[in-house]
Design a protein around this motif. Structure first.
Motif, PDB file in Angstrom:
ATOM      1  N   ALA A 130      72.699  14.480  27.543  1.00  0.00           N
ATOM      2  CA  ALA A 130      72.595  15.677  28.383  1.00  0.00           C
ATOM      3  C   ALA A 130      73.795  15.842  29.298  1.00  0.00           C
ATOM      4  CB  ALA A 130      71.312  15.616  29.213  1.00  0.00           C
ATOM      5  N   GLU A 131      74.620  14.785  29.412  1.00  0.00           N
ATOM      6  CA  GLU A 131      75.800  14.802  30.273  1.00  0.00           C
ATOM      7  C   GLU A 131      75.424  15.212  31.701  1.00  0.00           C
ATOM      8  OE1 GLU A 131      79.114  16.896  28.614  1.00  0.00           O
ATOM      9  OE2 GLU A 131      79.067  15.761  26.748  1.00  0.00           O
ATOM     10  N   VAL A 132      74.463  14.498  32.262  1.00  0.00           N
ATOM     11  CA  VAL A 132      74.033  14.752  33.638  1.00  0.00           C
ATOM     12  C   VAL A 132      75.171  14.391  34.595  1.00  0.00           C
ATOM     13  CG1 VAL A 132      71.622  14.333  33.063  1.00  0.00           C
ATOM     14  CG2 VAL A 132      73.051  12.434  33.841  1.00  0.00           C
ATOM     15  N   GLU A 133      75.028  14.762  35.851  1.00  0.00           N
ATOM     16  CA  GLU A 133      76.110  14.534  36.815  1.00  0.00           C
ATOM     17  C   GLU A 133      76.472  13.050  36.918  1.00  0.00           C
ATOM     18  OE1 GLU A 133      77.211  15.312  41.532  1.00  0.00           O
ATOM     19  OE2 GLU A 133      75.276  15.971  40.731  1.00  0.00           O
ATOM     20  N   LEU A 134      75.466  12.187  36.925  1.00  0.00           N
ATOM     21  CA  LEU A 134      75.708  10.747  37.011  1.00  0.00           C
ATOM     22  C   LEU A 134      75.651  10.119  35.617  1.00  0.00           C
ATOM     23  CD1 LEU A 134      73.642   9.896  40.210  1.00  0.00           C
ATOM     24  CD2 LEU A 134      76.101  10.289  40.025  1.00  0.00           C
ATOM     25  N   GLN A 135      76.315  10.754  34.662  1.00  0.00           N
ATOM     26  CA  GLN A 135      76.271  10.288  33.281  1.00  0.00           C
ATOM     27  C   GLN A 135      76.820   8.869  33.125  1.00  0.00           C
ATOM     28  OE1 GLN A 135      78.519  13.439  31.546  1.00  0.00           O
ATOM     29  NE2 GLN A 135      80.501  12.706  32.270  1.00  0.00           N
ATOM     30  N   GLY A 136      77.820   8.533  33.900  1.00  0.00           N
ATOM     31  CA  GLY A 136      78.377   7.184  33.828  1.00  0.00           C
ATOM     32  C   GLY A 136      77.368   6.139  34.259  1.00  0.00           C
ATOM     33  N   LEU A 137      76.599   6.458  35.287  1.00  0.00           N
ATOM     34  CA  LEU A 137      75.577   5.527  35.764  1.00  0.00           C
ATOM     35  C   LEU A 137      74.484   5.345  34.728  1.00  0.00           C
ATOM     36  CD1 LEU A 137      74.795   3.840  38.233  1.00  0.00           C
ATOM     37  CD2 LEU A 137      73.509   5.814  39.076  1.00  0.00           C
ATOM     38  N   PHE A 138      74.078   6.434  34.090  1.00  0.00           N
ATOM     39  CA  PHE A 138      73.057   6.362  33.038  1.00  0.00           C
ATOM     40  C   PHE A 138      73.555   5.501  31.877  1.00  0.00           C
ATOM     41  CE2 PHE A 138      71.024   9.649  35.370  1.00  0.00           C
ATOM     42  CZ  PHE A 138      69.742   9.808  34.878  1.00  0.00           C
ATOM     43  N   GLN A 139      74.821   5.703  31.490  1.00  0.00           N
ATOM     44  CA  GLN A 139      75.369   4.919  30.385  1.00  0.00           C
ATOM     45  C   GLN A 139      75.445   3.436  30.736  1.00  0.00           C
ATOM     46  OE1 GLN A 139      79.556   5.419  29.356  1.00  0.00           O
ATOM     47  NE2 GLN A 139      79.034   5.305  27.182  1.00  0.00           N
TER      48      GLN A 139
END
Length: 210
Positions: free
Chosen positions: A175-184
């Protein structure tokens, strides 16, 4: 004369530990060197993207060796647990995650992982990375089921937690959320924790029932 399962288990755990270690070092080092890099908002792949100052080192010393080591670890685990078809299946899926990481390192995304007019390498990067993550999620799910059936409650619990975190993390990536790096990173951390837990359990004598 072949190596015993006990020796192979110790070797497998060491390989998994090394695999997790090289990825951690590569991402931490890359984030420190890359100008204004934000671990919480940017994908790991941006560190190895075409044109990035960290491209060659992060791919050659981080993503590709991590994928190779995780693949080898998973294949060793499959051999050790070969008496169970379910165990072999989840180990092969985990190996697929390693292959996905290698492919994502060989074929980097475009600069800053831009999605506009993607190159062939960028498309292959997304294909390898996406399929690798899907293999990991399915593999961890089957592993948790196998561990529960094989009376390994700690590994089953670790697998279930890793499965939940990975599903949420994968959603954030797609979904490329704002905190995508944190999710990854949450997903990568959960998968790494499970890999190490599996390796530790094997080293401590966990085996498949016939």
């Amino acid at each position: 004369m072949g190596l015993s399962d006990a020796v192979l288990s110790r070797l497998a755990f060491g390989i998994a530990l090394l695999g997790v270690g090289v990825l951690l070092v590569a991402v931490v080092w890359g984030g420190a060197v890359y100008p204004d890099y934000d671990h919480a908002r940017q994908f790991m792949s941006e560190l190895g993207a075409t044109g990035a100052v960290t491209q060659s080192k992060v791919n050659a010393w981080g993503y590709i060796p991590n994928g190779l080591l995780i693949t080898v670890f998973s294949l060793l685990a499959a051999w050790i647990l070969k008496r169970s078809a379910l165990a072999v299946a989840f180990c092969l899926l985990l190996a697929g995650n390693g292959v996905g990481m290698m492919g994502a390192g060989v074929y980097p995304c475009d600069f800053e992982c831009s999605r506009s007019d993607p190159s062939a390498a960028a498309l292959l990067h997304d294909l390898f990375g996406g399929l690798g993550y899907l293999c990991a999620i399915l593999g961890v799910g089957l592993a948790a089921l196998w561990a529960w059936k094989n009376s390994a409650p700690r590994l089953a619990t670790t697998g279930l937690i890793a499965l939940i975190v990975s599903i949420v993390g994968f959603y954030g990536v797609v979904a490329e959320v704002e905190l995508q790096g944190l999710f990854q990173r949450a997903m990568e951390g959960a998968l790494a924790t499970f890999m190490l837990s599996l390796g530790w359990a094997l080293m401590k004598g966990l085996r498949a029932r016939q």
